[in-house]
Each structure stands twice: as C-alpha cells, then as structure tokens.
Design a protein around this motif. Sequence first.
Motif, PDB file in Angstrom:
ATOM      1  N   LEU A  86       0.768 -96.275  13.092  1.00  0.00           N
ATOM      2  CA  LEU A  86       1.781 -96.305  12.081  1.00  0.00           C
ATOM      3  C   LEU A  86       3.114 -95.047  12.252  1.00  0.00           C
ATOM      4  CD1 LEU A  86      -0.369 -96.889   9.018  1.00  0.00           C
ATOM      5  CD2 LEU A  86       1.507 -98.245   9.512  1.00  0.00           C
ATOM      6  N   LYS A  87       4.139 -95.522  11.756  1.00  0.00           N
ATOM      7  CA  LYS A  87       5.501 -94.650  11.923  1.00  0.00           C
ATOM      8  C   LYS A  87       6.113 -94.662  10.552  1.00  0.00           C
ATOM      9  CE  LYS A  87       6.298 -97.124  16.184  1.00  0.00           C
ATOM     10  NZ  LYS A  87       7.403 -97.910  17.097  1.00  0.00           N
ATOM     11  N   PRO A  88       6.867 -93.353  10.427  1.00  0.00           N
ATOM     12  CA  PRO A  88       7.425 -93.098   9.149  1.00  0.00           C
ATOM     13  C   PRO A  88       8.193 -94.477   8.569  1.00  0.00           C
ATOM     14  CG  PRO A  88       7.483 -91.204  10.500  1.00  0.00           C
ATOM     15  CD  PRO A  88       6.990 -92.314  11.419  1.00  0.00           C
ATOM     16  N   GLU A  89       8.626 -94.932   9.526  1.00  0.00           N
ATOM     17  CA  GLU A  89       9.578 -96.145   9.130  1.00  0.00           C
ATOM     18  C   GLU A  89       8.877 -97.603   8.780  1.00  0.00           C
ATOM     19  OE1 GLU A  89       9.747 -94.707  11.967  1.00  0.00           O
ATOM     20  OE2 GLU A  89      10.099 -96.012  13.773  1.00  0.00           O
ATOM     21  N   ASP A  90       7.545 -97.404   8.619  1.00  0.00           N
ATOM     22  CA  ASP A  90       6.458 -98.460   8.210  1.00  0.00           C
ATOM     23  C   ASP A  90       6.582 -98.073   6.813  1.00  0.00           C
ATOM     24  OD1 ASP A  90       4.542 -98.274  11.221  1.00  0.00           O
ATOM     25  OD2 ASP A  90       6.054 -99.784  10.625  1.00  0.00           O
ATOM     26  N   THR A  91       7.037 -97.126   6.036  1.00  0.00           N
ATOM     27  CA  THR A  91       6.868 -96.650   4.919  1.00  0.00           C
ATOM     28  C   THR A  91       7.422 -97.642   3.903  1.00  0.00           C
ATOM     29  OG1 THR A  91       6.757 -94.168   5.122  1.00  0.00           O
ATOM     30  CG2 THR A  91       7.485 -94.989   2.820  1.00  0.00           C
ATOM     31  N   ALA A  92       6.654 -98.259   2.979  1.00  0.00           N
ATOM     32  CA  ALA A  92       7.179 -99.316   2.192  1.00  0.00           C
ATOM     33  C   ALA A  92       6.215 -99.807   1.112  1.00  0.00           C
ATOM     34  CB  ALA A  92       7.623-100.392   2.761  1.00  0.00           C
ATOM     35  N   VAL A  93       6.544-100.598   0.187  1.00  0.00           N
ATOM     36  CA  VAL A  93       5.783-101.451  -0.702  1.00  0.00           C
ATOM     37  C   VAL A  93       5.250-102.821   0.197  1.00  0.00           C
ATOM     38  CG1 VAL A  93       5.179-102.357  -2.926  1.00  0.00           C
ATOM     39  CG2 VAL A  93       6.527-100.306  -2.740  1.00  0.00           C
ATOM     40  N   TYR A  94       4.121-102.874   0.363  1.00  0.00           N
ATOM     41  CA  TYR A  94       3.621-104.315   1.182  1.00  0.00           C
ATOM     42  C   TYR A  94       2.929-105.227   0.154  1.00  0.00           C
ATOM     43  CZ  TYR A  94       4.194-101.750   5.487  1.00  0.00           C
ATOM     44  OH  TYR A  94       4.826-101.131   6.633  1.00  0.00           O
ATOM     45  N   PHE A  95       3.519-106.549   0.356  1.00  0.00           N
ATOM     46  CA  PHE A  95       3.456-107.552  -0.535  1.00  0.00           C
ATOM     47  C   PHE A  95       2.472-108.658   0.179  1.00  0.00           C
ATOM     48  CE2 PHE A  95       5.543-106.292  -4.142  1.00  0.00           C
ATOM     49  CZ  PHE A  95       6.644-105.515  -3.698  1.00  0.00           C
ATOM     50  N   CYS A  96       1.450-109.465  -0.045  1.00  0.00           N
ATOM     51  CA  CYS A  96       0.919-110.743   0.207  1.00  0.00           C
ATOM     52  C   CYS A  96       1.515-111.865  -0.421  1.00  0.00           C
ATOM     53  CB  CYS A  96      -0.561-110.452  -0.113  1.00  0.00           C
ATOM     54  SG  CYS A  96      -1.462-111.924   0.296  1.00  0.00           S
ATOM     55  N   ASN A  97       1.864-112.909   0.307  1.00  0.00           N
ATOM     56  CA  ASN A  97       2.350-113.770  -0.312  1.00  0.00           C
ATOM     57  C   ASN A  97       1.858-115.124   0.450  1.00  0.00           C
ATOM     58  OD1 ASN A  97       4.880-116.021   1.083  1.00  0.00           O
ATOM     59  ND2 ASN A  97       4.500-115.639  -1.202  1.00  0.00           N
ATOM     60  N   VAL A  98       1.289-116.279  -0.145  1.00  0.00           N
ATOM     61  CA  VAL A  98       0.754-117.159   0.377  1.00  0.00           C
ATOM     62  C   VAL A  98       1.761-118.494  -0.088  1.00  0.00           C
ATOM     63  CG1 VAL A  98      -1.549-116.601   0.192  1.00  0.00           C
ATOM     64  CG2 VAL A  98      -0.642-117.956  -1.718  1.00  0.00           C
ATOM     65  N   VAL A  99       1.889-119.313   0.782  1.00  0.00           N
ATOM     66  CA  VAL A  99       2.544-120.525   0.785  1.00  0.00           C
ATOM     67  C   VAL A  99       1.870-121.829   1.122  1.00  0.00           C
ATOM     68  CG1 VAL A  99       4.787-121.652   1.378  1.00  0.00           C
ATOM     69  CG2 VAL A  99       4.555-119.160   1.266  1.00  0.00           C
ATOM     70  N   GLY A 100       1.829-122.776   0.185  1.00  0.00           N
ATOM     71  CA  GLY A 100       1.041-124.013   0.673  1.00  0.00           C
ATOM     72  C   GLY A 100       1.495-124.722   1.793  1.00  0.00           C
ATOM     73  N   ARG A 101       0.550-125.208   2.430  1.00  0.00           N
ATOM     74  CA  ARG A 101       0.864-125.884   3.640  1.00  0.00           C
ATOM     75  C   ARG A 101       1.121-127.445   3.310  1.00  0.00           C
ATOM     76  NH1 ARG A 101      -4.224-124.847   7.456  1.00  0.00           N
ATOM     77  NH2 ARG A 101      -4.574-122.566   6.919  1.00  0.00           N
ATOM     78  N   GLU A 102       2.204-128.069   4.305  1.00  0.00           N
ATOM     79  CA  GLU A 102       2.619-129.358   3.845  1.00  0.00           C
ATOM     80  C   GLU A 102       1.491-130.352   4.021  1.00  0.00           C
ATOM     81  OE1 GLU A 102       7.034-130.085   5.593  1.00  0.00           O
ATOM     82  OE2 GLU A 102       5.523-129.598   7.028  1.00  0.00           O
ATOM     83  N   PHE A 103       1.510-131.525   3.282  1.00  0.00           N
ATOM     84  CA  PHE A 103       0.624-132.449   3.323  1.00  0.00           C
ATOM     85  C   PHE A 103      -0.867-132.237   3.039  1.00  0.00           C
ATOM     86  CE2 PHE A 103       4.060-134.647   5.497  1.00  0.00           C
ATOM     87  CZ  PHE A 103       4.389-133.880   6.564  1.00  0.00           C
ATOM     88  N   ASN A 104      -0.976-131.131   1.958  1.00  0.00           N
ATOM     89  CA  ASN A 104      -2.299-130.927   1.459  1.00  0.00           C
ATOM     90  C   ASN A 104      -1.896-130.681  -0.081  1.00  0.00           C
ATOM     91  OD1 ASN A 104      -2.510-128.013   0.701  1.00  0.00           O
ATOM     92  ND2 ASN A 104      -1.694-128.113   2.725  1.00  0.00           N
ATOM     93  N   PRO A 105      -2.754-130.362  -0.982  1.00  0.00           N
ATOM     94  CA  PRO A 105      -2.570-130.126  -2.587  1.00  0.00           C
ATOM     95  C   PRO A 105      -1.964-129.129  -2.783  1.00  0.00           C
ATOM     96  CG  PRO A 105      -4.979-131.088  -2.040  1.00  0.00           C
ATOM     97  CD  PRO A 105      -4.480-130.741  -0.863  1.00  0.00           C
ATOM     98  N   ALA A 106      -1.678-128.117  -1.921  1.00  0.00           N
ATOM     99  CA  ALA A 106      -1.015-126.823  -2.315  1.00  0.00           C
ATOM    100  C   ALA A 106       0.532-126.953  -1.727  1.00  0.00           C
ATOM    101  CB  ALA A 106      -1.812-125.771  -1.729  1.00  0.00           C
ATOM    102  N   ALA A 107       0.935-128.137  -1.246  1.00  0.00           N
ATOM    103  CA  ALA A 107       2.057-127.958  -0.708  1.00  0.00           C
ATOM    104  C   ALA A 107       3.316-127.908  -1.984  1.00  0.00           C
ATOM    105  CB  ALA A 107       2.518-129.649  -0.253  1.00  0.00           C
ATOM    106  N   GLY A 108       4.114-126.861  -1.473  1.00  0.00           N
ATOM    107  CA  GLY A 108       5.153-126.613  -2.489  1.00  0.00           C
ATOM    108  C   GLY A 108       4.858-125.263  -3.268  1.00  0.00           C
ATOM    109  N   MET A 109       3.729-124.753  -3.289  1.00  0.00           N
ATOM    110  CA  MET A 109       3.293-123.671  -4.284  1.00  0.00           C
ATOM    111  C   MET A 109       3.311-122.254  -3.248  1.00  0.00           C
ATOM    112  SD  MET A 109      -0.009-125.676  -5.854  1.00  0.00           S
ATOM    113  CE  MET A 109      -0.201-124.518  -6.995  1.00  0.00           C
ATOM    114  N   SER A 110       3.802-121.399  -4.079  1.00  0.00           N
ATOM    115  CA  SER A 110       3.869-119.914  -3.592  1.00  0.00           C
ATOM    116  C   SER A 110       3.393-118.959  -4.552  1.00  0.00           C
ATOM    117  CB  SER A 110       5.162-119.604  -3.089  1.00  0.00           C
ATOM    118  OG  SER A 110       5.498-118.476  -2.559  1.00  0.00           O
ATOM    119  N   PHE A 111       2.460-118.020  -3.874  1.00  0.00           N
ATOM    120  CA  PHE A 111       2.244-116.773  -5.077  1.00  0.00           C
ATOM    121  C   PHE A 111       2.268-115.549  -4.306  1.00  0.00           C
ATOM    122  CE2 PHE A 111       0.340-119.938  -8.072  1.00  0.00           C
ATOM    123  CZ  PHE A 111      -0.044-120.795  -7.230  1.00  0.00           C
TER     124      PHE A 111
END
Length: 122
Positions: A86-111
Amino acid sequence: QVSLVESGGGSVQPGGSLKLSCAASGNIHLRFYNINWYRQAPGEQRTVVATIIGDNDERYSDSVKGRFTISRDDIKMIAYLQMNNLKPEDTAVYFCNVVGREFNPAAGMSFWGQGTQVTVSS
C-alpha cells in the motif's frame, strides 16, 4: 432488501497490506452479479480500482495493478479486495458495488455498500 457491508479498512504504514471484505445479504444471489471495488479520496471523484466479471475475469486500474487482487466467494456471499504494498496515494474510502449480469434475474440492478476507510501513512 439488499445489504452490502464492507469491513477490513484501517490505518497501515506504506508497504503494508489490508484485506477488505464485502458481505452481501438479503434478497440477492451474488453469483448473478459482477463485482466492483471503487475508491474515493477527499475532493476527488469515485473511481473503480478492481472488477471481477463472472468467476475469474479480473480487471484492475493501472494504479493498483500488480498490488491488489479481487476475489469472490459466491457461497459465502462475500467479495474481497486484497491490497498489498500500500502507498499513501491509496488512502481513500473504499466502496463495494455489485451490478447484475445480463441475461439473468439480476440484470439492471446495482447495489452499493457504505464504504470503509483505508489510510496509508507513516
């Protein structure tokens, strides 16, 4: 209702390591989603640093390539970001994001998760 909760952030010296986790719960099957890790430093835009598409198609920003590794456990419903050298420039708030894959029930969803602070300083 879907919840993403990040953990594992903290303060570390340059050259150190941290492993972030993103635990998914609620009405979600993680296997239907691609997973992104973003970060946002003060005064800057949120940018993606790592993505995993499907089981093993990993993509990284140039700034973290070779130092960070994204992974997933769809049974445990957890995504990970291993951060090494790790470097000082890695300092940040880190966020997890999930995006529904195409052609499955979760398509178009994001959290999004709420974020976890990573501070790299000597």
